[in-house]
Scaffold this active site. Structure first.
Site, PDB file in Angstrom:
ATOM      1  N   CYS A 185      16.590   6.167   7.311  1.00  0.00           N
ATOM      2  CA  CYS A 185      17.924   5.676   7.027  1.00  0.00           C
ATOM      3  C   CYS A 185      17.991   4.888   5.731  1.00  0.00           C
ATOM      4  O   CYS A 185      18.254   3.676   5.707  1.00  0.00           O
ATOM      5  CB  CYS A 185      18.452   4.886   8.215  1.00  0.00           C
TER       6      CYS A 185
ATOM      7  N   GLY B 235      -8.022   8.140 -13.340  1.00  0.00           N
ATOM      8  CA  GLY B 235      -6.935   8.440 -14.252  1.00  0.00           C
ATOM      9  C   GLY B 235      -6.829   9.932 -14.479  1.00  0.00           C
ATOM     10  O   GLY B 235      -6.087  10.390 -15.341  1.00  0.00           O
TER      11      GLY B 235
HETATM   12  C1  PLP Z   1      -6.847   3.890  -7.071  1.00  0.00           C
HETATM   13  C2  PLP Z   1      -8.136   3.789  -7.765  1.00  0.00           C
HETATM   14  C3  PLP Z   1      -8.816   4.970  -8.141  1.00  0.00           C
HETATM   15  C4  PLP Z   1      -8.274   6.361  -7.915  1.00  0.00           C
HETATM   16  O1  PLP Z   1      -7.206   6.718  -8.732  1.00  0.00           O
HETATM   17  P1  PLP Z   1      -6.651   8.229  -8.711  1.00  0.00           P
HETATM   18  O2  PLP Z   1      -5.485   8.193  -9.621  1.00  0.00           O
HETATM   19  O3  PLP Z   1      -6.296   8.593  -7.314  1.00  0.00           O
HETATM   20  O4  PLP Z   1      -7.755   9.112  -9.187  1.00  0.00           O
HETATM   21  C5  PLP Z   1     -10.057   4.805  -8.735  1.00  0.00           C
HETATM   22  N1  PLP Z   1     -10.592   3.576  -8.962  1.00  0.00           N
HETATM   23  C6  PLP Z   1      -9.944   2.432  -8.624  1.00  0.00           C
HETATM   24  C7  PLP Z   1     -10.587   1.123  -8.889  1.00  0.00           C
HETATM   25  C8  PLP Z   1      -8.710   2.507  -8.025  1.00  0.00           C
HETATM   26  O5  PLP Z   1      -8.056   1.376  -7.718  1.00  0.00           O
END
Ligand code: PLP
Length: 419
Positions: A346, A236
């Site tokens: 397209c 996050g």
């Molecule tokens: C996609 C994902 C992440 C990475 O998220 P970012 O926004 O790219 O940092 C981390 N842990 C899990 C379980 C994910 O599905």
């Protein structure tokens, strides 16, 4: 003060753009366009920033392979001391090929079959279970012989885009914290050994407060499990896309987490590791996507620059509405003008509206920044286009890490029958 550098590492020296000491125009000439280029120094810098920010937290970084899955990138992460977060058996196999130990790889799939979970166990991965049905099957199959982790959903909406926010009430991810009694019943019935709990509420944590909120829920939840080895806080972490963009201040999160963590350890009576899974944070800013201007097309509403790529190669702007700064690297001294940069696919396929670029001429090379995460890894062959090459700039040298596709790649696996 956060020392996160918001400036890109695309530098203009002597009238030419460079990544490290590599002249980007020469690189585009050598490897062709479109081209994904990653700056290894940026990945190292971001990794160290996060490791520093989380010092004293017993922190482990588990890089999510899905962000950028090239073997050479995985090897770079390995060299920095990281582990991996994987969402498919294939990602885990890439990780093993890149030299990771199975135990360093957490397997966090969503809605996969129990067959795939069994494969993960066979490979020796740390399996992270995301629904009650699989937890029951896991317990039935393995009892207490194979430890596992459990992914919870604390139902915190961390802000940002609903396509990437996965902690809300309608989300399909994780086991609801409100189902924890049920989880405990299954664990007891099968004597399941839970060594980790996990949360990933999706992208775009804008402030330390909302992060702490979900961290505190996890610390509380941890008391319901004996013998935890880790608590995984997922990701996050937001990166800046524009100069004045809000981004996640990892130092501030680290500082606030430290207080909560030390208190937790005292009460829990045992040190547990804190795991983090930064994808965008580690690789987004390292990536540059170079495309060539095929046509300049004035219309009654704007001047379009049509480039030799599109959402087939880089879908984030169309899928998530993400903003990517665009620079005309061929004409640094040109007069600034306003353009709309579009792809050749397209359907509506826009990389950027109303962008001020130094004058673009047909044949010029444009650079989209922040293209490291979910760029190549989400690319496709839509419109039967070939996928670009990938280059890693490592120790001052540009190294090809994936060849450009050829027409043969489009044909591979196709079976032509008589009709
Ligand atoms: C996609 C994902 C992440 C990475 O998220 P970012 O926004 O790219 O940092 C981390 N842990 C899990 C379980 C994910 O599905």
């Amino acid at each position: 003060m956060d020392i996160v550098s918001q400036s890109s590492k695309l530098t203009l020296t002597d009238g030419n753009y460079h990544i490290q000491a590599v002249n980007v125009m020469e690189m585009c000439q050598e490897f062709g366009s479109p081209l994904f280029v990653y700056d290894a120094n940026k990945i190292k810098e971001k990794y160290k920033q996060m490791a520093n920010a989380f010092e004293g937290l017993n922190a482990k970084i588990k890089y999510p392979v899905k962000a950028l899955s090239n073997l050479s990138i995985l090897k770079l992460i390995k060299s920095l001391g990281g582990g991996l977060d994987t969402v498919s058996i294939q990602e885990a196999r890439l990780g093993l090929m890149a030299g990771f130990e199975p135990k360093e790889i957490i397997f966090t799939p969503n809605c996969v079959s129990f067959e795939e979970i069994k494969k993960a166990v066979e490979l020796g991965l740390t399996v992270n279970i995301d629904n009650i049905s699989i937890l029951e099957q896991f317990g039935h199959e393995y009892g207490n012989s194979i430890p596992c982790a459990i992914r919870f959903n604390p139902h915190i909406f961390a802000g940002g885009n609903t396509k990437i926010s996965v902690g809300h009430i309608d989300s399909k991810f994780g086991i609801s914290v409100y189902q924890r009694r049920h989880v405990q019943r299954i664990i007891k019935a099968h004597d399941i050994q839970v060594i980790g709990i996990h949360v990933h509420t999706g992208s775009d944590i804008l402030d330390a407060a909302s992060y702490l909120q979900s961290a505190n829920i996890m610390f509380e939840l941890a008391f319901e499990f004996e013998g935890l080895e880790f608590i995984d806080f997922g990701s996050g972490f937001k990166v800046p896309y524009k100069d004045d963009d809000i981004f996640t201040d990892v130092n501030s999160i680290g500082d606030q987490l430290r207080t909560a963590y030390l208190e937790f350890v005292k009460e829990y009576g045992k040190e547990v590791e804190l795991w983090f899974e930064p994808g965008k944070y580690l690789v987004s800013e390292s990536g540059y996507f170079f495309v060539r201007a095929n046509v300049i097309k004035p219309t009654p509403s704007t001047v379009f620059v049509g480039v030799d790529s599109g959402l087939n190669h880089f879908i984030r702007p169309m899928m998530y509405g993400s903003f990517h700064d665009i620079v005309n690297v061929s004409n640094p001294g040109g007069i600034p003008r306003i353009y709309t940069i579009v792809g050749y696919i397209c359907e509506t396929d826009t990389f950027g509206w109303d962008r001020k670029l130094s004058e673009v001429r047909e044949g010029d090379i444009l650079c989209l920044k922040n293209a490291g995460a979910y760029g190549f890894s989400m690319s496709s062959n839509y419109n039967s286009r070939l996928r670009p090459a990938e280059v890693l700039v490592l120790d001052g040298k540009a190294k090809l890490i994936r060849e450009r596709e050829t027409f043969d790649d489009l044909l591979r696996g196709q079976v032509e029958i008589d009709i």
